[in-house]
Scaffold this active site. Structure first.
Site, mmCIF file in Angstrom:
data_model
loop_
_atom_site.group_PDB
_atom_site.id
_atom_site.type_symbol
_atom_site.label_atom_id
_atom_site.label_comp_id
_atom_site.label_asym_id
_atom_site.label_seq_id
_atom_site.Cartn_x
_atom_site.Cartn_y
_atom_site.Cartn_z
ATOM 1 N N ARG A 78 0.799 -1.226 0.000
ATOM 2 C CA ARG A 78 0.000 0.000 0.000
ATOM 3 C C ARG A 78 0.830 1.273 0.000
ATOM 4 O O ARG A 78 0.559 2.208 -0.752
ATOM 5 C CB ARG A 78 -0.892 0.076 1.259
ATOM 6 C CG ARG A 78 -2.248 -0.491 1.115
ATOM 7 C CD ARG A 78 -2.670 -1.017 2.463
ATOM 8 N NE ARG A 78 -1.705 -2.012 2.881
ATOM 9 C CZ ARG A 78 -1.770 -3.284 2.535
ATOM 10 N NH1 ARG A 78 -2.772 -3.713 1.826
ATOM 11 N NH2 ARG A 78 -0.844 -4.141 2.904
ATOM 12 N N THR A 79 1.813 1.329 0.875
ATOM 13 C CA THR A 79 2.509 2.604 1.037
ATOM 14 C C THR A 79 3.237 2.978 -0.256
ATOM 15 O O THR A 79 3.092 4.086 -0.768
ATOM 16 C CB THR A 79 3.484 2.549 2.227
ATOM 17 O OG1 THR A 79 2.740 2.164 3.378
ATOM 18 C CG2 THR A 79 4.130 3.900 2.485
ATOM 19 N N LYS A 125 25.176 -3.959 -2.122
ATOM 20 C CA LYS A 125 26.639 -3.955 -2.314
ATOM 21 C C LYS A 125 27.334 -3.237 -1.166
ATOM 22 O O LYS A 125 28.536 -3.058 -1.169
ATOM 23 C CB LYS A 125 26.987 -3.228 -3.612
ATOM 24 C CG LYS A 125 26.371 -3.813 -4.863
ATOM 25 C CD LYS A 125 26.818 -2.969 -6.055
ATOM 26 C CE LYS A 125 26.064 -3.347 -7.316
ATOM 27 N NZ LYS A 125 26.275 -2.352 -8.370
ATOM 28 N N ARG A 140 11.441 3.994 2.895
ATOM 29 C CA ARG A 140 11.134 3.042 3.982
ATOM 30 C C ARG A 140 12.399 2.252 4.286
ATOM 31 O O ARG A 140 13.082 1.798 3.365
ATOM 32 C CB ARG A 140 10.021 2.100 3.555
ATOM 33 C CG ARG A 140 9.850 0.936 4.516
ATOM 34 C CD ARG A 140 8.624 0.137 4.225
ATOM 35 N NE ARG A 140 7.428 0.879 4.608
ATOM 36 C CZ ARG A 140 6.210 0.342 4.655
ATOM 37 N NH1 ARG A 140 6.023 -0.919 4.335
ATOM 38 N NH2 ARG A 140 5.170 1.058 5.017
ATOM 39 N N HIS A 154 5.631 6.016 11.398
ATOM 40 C CA HIS A 154 5.063 5.859 10.046
ATOM 41 C C HIS A 154 4.089 7.026 9.815
ATOM 42 O O HIS A 154 2.880 6.844 9.787
ATOM 43 C CB HIS A 154 4.351 4.511 9.953
ATOM 44 C CG HIS A 154 4.012 4.064 8.563
ATOM 45 N ND1 HIS A 154 4.027 4.913 7.472
ATOM 46 C CD2 HIS A 154 3.644 2.840 8.088
ATOM 47 C CE1 HIS A 154 3.674 4.217 6.395
ATOM 48 N NE2 HIS A 154 3.440 2.967 6.744
HETATM 49 C C1 NCD Z 1 2.124 -0.995 8.131
HETATM 50 C C2 NCD Z 1 3.611 -0.805 8.233
HETATM 51 O O1 NCD Z 1 4.335 -1.006 7.255
HETATM 52 O O2 NCD Z 1 4.029 -0.441 9.316
HETATM 53 N N1 NCD Z 1 1.682 -1.194 6.818
HETATM 54 C C3 NCD Z 1 1.404 -0.090 6.056
HETATM 55 O O3 NCD Z 1 2.256 0.711 5.771
HETATM 56 N N2 NCD Z 1 0.138 0.089 5.685
HETATM 57 C C4 NCD Z 1 1.569 -1.985 9.062
HETATM 58 C C5 NCD Z 1 2.148 -3.358 9.090
HETATM 59 O O4 NCD Z 1 3.035 -3.706 8.305
HETATM 60 O O5 NCD Z 1 1.681 -4.134 9.918
#
Ligand code: NCD
Length: 303
Positions: A51-52, A80, A101, A129
């Site tokens: 999703r993100t 690397k 991320r 997040h």
């Molecule tokens: C979450 C995350 O990555 O922290 N997912 C997301 O970004 N929607 C929640 C999760 O992974 O449980």
């Protein structure tokens, strides 16, 4: 130039303005179709995501912009041995804004220090997040028309769940928020999270079962037990099904209570809940795209 590393990098007023802008985008998407034309978003994902990453990319494409990046550290020079600082020095030559991320807490701060373009934290380890929180706030605000005076149940892995930590940091700033922390003892919220509630004067209670508190809640925010952050598999197996929300448990909920989940879901919400009138987690994922559109517009310098 601004970065978004922690949700508290945005003032309550700025969050209000982003929610308003996301509402405008939902109402009149065509007006924003060129808002980021000729701009490029780099998505640097050193950790899995559906999703993100895709909502960031969809957001940029819907603003008329372009996207580039990588979806795993294996397919980048991190494999690397390249440092985050060096990667960022390169990427800022190719992109106007970066969403990153990383499994290490604090990696986006390092990135921001070396970047001449805005850096957005798209999740750093078990820490923060902030853009998921923006999606969460959008969902809550569109549902209740306000962010103040709500009782929010946070259920599951409150220790490693970064979405919970950021949501608390945001909701703490709205008067009258009451948190109900529902987790096994081993997965309770870290002290720095409960300290934040105390400092902000938010009330909270910690419980070990969801049934008794169900009638109190305006929001039930379910989370997955974060397997990848456990040190040993046996603990994960013991704790993974601590809380499973099913339709019978919802019978005690207020009519207007909403069930949220950042997703991905593993076992913690029965699929039968998906068609229940309380469920909002798929809408929440959709709002994630619109609020990221609003954020990109803001960080690129307005509309
Ligand atoms: C979450 C995350 O990555 O922290 N997912 C997301 O970004 N929607 C929640 C999760 O992974 O449980």
């Amino acid at each position: 130039m601004r970065h978004l590393i922690d949700i508290r990098d945005l003032s309550v007023e700025e969050i209000g303005a982003l929610l308003q802008l996301a509402g405008d985008i939902i109402a009149r998407p065509a007006d924003f179709a060129d808002a980021a034309s000729r701009k490029k978003l780099a998505t640097l994902f050193y950790e899995p995501s559906t999703r993100t990453r895709l909502s960031f990319e969809a957001a940029m494409l819907d603003l008329g912009g372009h996207v580039l990046g990588f979806a795993s550290s294996d397919s980048s020079s991190a494999s690397k041995g390249e440092s985050v600082a060096d990667t960022i020095r390169m990427v800022q030559c190719y992109a106007d804004i970066i969403a990153m991320r990383h499994p290490k807490e604090g990696a986006p701060v390092v990135a921001a220090r070396h970047a001449a373009v805005p850096v957005i934290n798209a999740g750093d380890g078990g820490h923060n997040h902030p853009t998921q929180t923006l999606a969460d706030l959008t969902t809550i605000h569109r549902e209740f028309g306000r962010l103040e005076g709500l009782t929010v149940g946070l259920c599951g892995d409150l220790k490693f769940g970064r979405t919970v930590h950021s949501l608390v940091a945001a909701m703490c700033r709205y008067p009258g928020t009451h948190f109900v922390l529902i987790s096994p003892k081993e997965l309770c919220a870290p002290d720095y999270v409960t300290d934040m509630m105390r400092r902000r004067g938010c009330s909270f209670e910690e419980v070990r079962s969801m049934e008794a508190v169900m009638p109190e809640l305006d929001v039930l925010y379910m989370t997955r037990v974060q397997r990848e952050r456990f040190f040993n598999e046996a603990d994960y197996v013991r704790l993974k099904d601590s809380f499973v929300l099913d339709v019978p448990k919802l019978a005690a909920a207020k009519k207007e209570m909403i069930v949220m989940h950042p997703l991905p879901r593993v076992n913690e919400i029965s699929v039968k809940v998906d068609n229940d009138p309380h469920a909002r987690y798929f809408e929440q994922a959709l709002y994630g795209k619109y609020i990221r559109m609003a954020l990109i517009i803001k960080l690129l310098g307005g509309f």
